[in-house]
Scaffold this active site. Structure first.
Site, PDB file in Angstrom:
ATOM      1  N   HIS A  86       0.844  -1.200   0.000  1.00 29.12           N
ATOM      2  CA  HIS A  86       0.000   0.000   0.000  1.00 29.12           C
ATOM      3  C   HIS A  86       0.876   1.246   0.000  1.00 29.12           C
ATOM      4  O   HIS A  86       1.847   1.329   0.740  1.00 29.12           O
ATOM      5  CB  HIS A  86      -0.904   0.011   1.237  1.00 29.12           C
TER       6      HIS A  86
ATOM      7  N   ASP B  40     -14.637   3.687   8.627  1.00 32.27           N
ATOM      8  CA  ASP B  40     -13.597   4.577   8.106  1.00 32.27           C
ATOM      9  C   ASP B  40     -14.165   5.482   7.023  1.00 32.27           C
ATOM     10  O   ASP B  40     -13.812   6.659   6.938  1.00 32.27           O
ATOM     11  CB  ASP B  40     -12.423   3.762   7.549  1.00 32.27           C
TER      12      ASP B  40
ATOM     13  N   ARG C 184     -13.632  13.853   8.346  1.00 31.85           N
ATOM     14  CA  ARG C 184     -12.276  14.423   8.532  1.00 31.85           C
ATOM     15  C   ARG C 184     -11.931  15.371   7.396  1.00 31.85           C
ATOM     16  O   ARG C 184     -11.328  16.413   7.597  1.00 31.85           O
ATOM     17  CB  ARG C 184     -11.240  13.289   8.604  1.00 31.85           C
TER      18      ARG C 184
ATOM     19  N   SER D 219      -6.982   4.537   9.671  1.00 33.05           N
ATOM     20  CA  SER D 219      -7.803   4.532   8.454  1.00 33.05           C
ATOM     21  C   SER D 219      -7.200   3.578   7.418  1.00 33.05           C
ATOM     22  O   SER D 219      -7.882   2.696   6.874  1.00 33.05           O
ATOM     23  CB  SER D 219      -7.868   5.969   7.917  1.00 33.05           C
TER      24      SER D 219
ATOM     25  N   LYS E 114      -8.485  -0.807   6.591  1.00 36.18           N
ATOM     26  CA  LYS E 114      -8.883  -1.321   5.272  1.00 36.18           C
ATOM     27  C   LYS E 114      -7.937  -2.428   4.817  1.00 36.18           C
ATOM     28  O   LYS E 114      -8.366  -3.442   4.261  1.00 36.18           O
ATOM     29  CB  LYS E 114      -8.890  -0.182   4.249  1.00 36.18           C
TER      30      LYS E 114
END
Ligand code: URA
Length: 434
Positions: free
Chosen positions: A82, A161, A168, A183, A187
């Site tokens: 990621h 989230d 946010r 967050s 995921k």
């Protein structure tokens, strides 16, 4: 328990218990609290922060707020990768076939882009008709068949989230380390990988503007992984100029293909080898970083990674034409060369400004449902450390709307900083945190 009590407790700087955090996340998921209370709570977290334990508990609660995908029917250790997001970041399109070509399963869930940063799912649309929406069964079968599948995130992955992120975004509470770390990790953990390699970016094109902040974010995510029994390795990498040379969906895919053909920009290739080598180590394909790097390099030189990309595109019903015939893509109507004032060495290219140039040309989204133009973007002809002579082209704009070109030129001119002396070279990977 009442939401108001949690707001007071955090506002006054106290540590929240696991039960309190679970109560908060459950209430958010079930829409039990008004947005103003959730926003007040987020602002309290923003200023008072959360410690490692609270952050891990928040992650775990958000991860369990929706579907948890099980990848146990895929053989082998599943390693995900990621990136915290940047400009010109097409690493997944290069890296995933390289790793899969080494027989390590890659089951990748990716997102779409928003604002000046792009998303892999949008970029993959450069392969006409490629499907990224599929059932979990089809996703798993594809990984079992050819070791690689890339799918868009399902709607019900960490829904808490999704709600918190939307708030946010409009309450000035995005850039808090605990909130970003929980967050992202909620995921990633819900999407079922056994191990995760993180590319945490810092610099002008990243969320974290400084190396120190990026290191703290990386440490927080690695610590969450440890607490939740998942191996996580984070590379903290430079995003003080765009990655590679191309920014814009199809242009980036063409650059990714070029790297798999043994060409392409060195910085992109280097980062893909470094990230991929960490993935091979976590997958226990080899036990030394040096041999993992060699395997990554070989996957390019023996043509297996390129063949894997083609197999993947075919498997997901996409058109492979641009792999064999890169010139045959739908080029934008206007190609404009950009110059900057003066001459000297490029010492910095503000990545966010280049991202904004691509955005005004239509390569990105300003709103969730904006339609993007796949063929437009910016190709950099000069990168940090290159010398620019007076009047020399630094970048090329690919546009379909002529009126958008002047603003794109402005952003590109603002992005380039030239100096008399060459800048010191910076290692793209500044830290490895495990
Ligand atoms: N990406 C996410 O998914 N969440 C954040 O908070 C920041 C970046």
């Amino acid at each position: 328990m009442r939401m108001l009590d949690l707001i007071y407790k955090k506002r006054n700087g106290y540590e929240l218990t696991k039960d309190e955090i679970n109560f908060f996340v459950k209430g958010v998921t079930d829409d039990e609290f008004p947005d103003y209370q959730v926003s007040a709570f987020l602002m309290a977290v923003y200023f008072q922060k959360m410690n490692e334990r609270e952050t891990a508990d928040l992650t775990e609660a958000m991860m369990h707020s929706g579907d948890i995908i099980s990848l146990k029917n895929i053989d082998g250790i599943k390693v995900d990768k990621h990136s915290t997001g940047g400009v010109g970041d097409k690493t997944t399109i290069v890296l995933a076939p390289m790793v899969a070509a080494c027989d390590v399963p890659v089951a990748k869930m990716s997102g779409r882009g928003l604002g000046h940063t792009g998303g892999t799912i949008d970029k993959l649309e450069a392969f006409k008709n490629l499907e990224t929406e599929m059932s979990i069964e089809a996703f798993i079968n594809r990984v079992n068949d050819i070791k690689l599948a890339v799918a868009g995130q399902t709607a019900n992955l960490a829904p808490a989230d999704k709600k918190l992120y939307a708030l946010r975004d409009v309450t000035g509470t995005v850039d808090n380390i605990s909130l970003i770390a929980s967050s992202i990790m909620s995921k990633k953990l819900a999407s079922g990988a056994d191990a995760i390699v993180l590319d945490v970016k810092y610099g002008s094109g990243a969320f974290m503007k400084s190396l120190e902040e990026a290191k703290k974010l990386a440490e927080s995510m690695v610590s969450i992984g440890k607490k939740l029994d998942r191996q996580v390795v984070a590379l903290v990498t430079d995003m003080d100029q765009p990655l590679g040379c191309s920014v814009g969906n199809t242009l980036e895919v063409l650059e990714a293909i070029d790297v798999l053909k043994g060409n392409g920009p060195e910085d992109l290739k280097y980062l893909c080898i470094e990230l991929g080598a960490q993935m091979l180590l976590l997958a226990e394909k080899t036990d030394s970083l040096a041999s993992a790097r060699e395997l990554m390099q070989e996957s390019i030189s023996n043509g297996k990674a390129l063949a894997k990309l083609k197999e993947f595109v075919q498997e997901q019903n996409g058109d492979t034409q641009i792999i064999d015939h890169p010139d045959a893509y739908d080029q934008a109507h206007f190609i404009r060369e950009v110059t900057v004032d003066g001459e000297g060495y490029v010492v910095a290219i503000n990545a966010e400004n280049i991202g904004k140039a691509a955005l005004v040309l239509g390569a990105g989204r300003t709103q969730k449902d904006s339609i993007i133009d796949l063929s437009v973007g910016v190709v950099l002809k000069k990168k940090r450390g290159d010398f620019v002579t007076r009047g020399e082209t630094v970048a090329v704009i690919h546009a379909n709307v002529e009126d958008a070109i002047p603003e794109a030129i402005d952003w590109i001119e603002k992005a380039y900083s030239l100096r008399e002396n060459a800048p010191e070279s910076i290692d793209m990977v500044q830290a490895v945190i495990k």
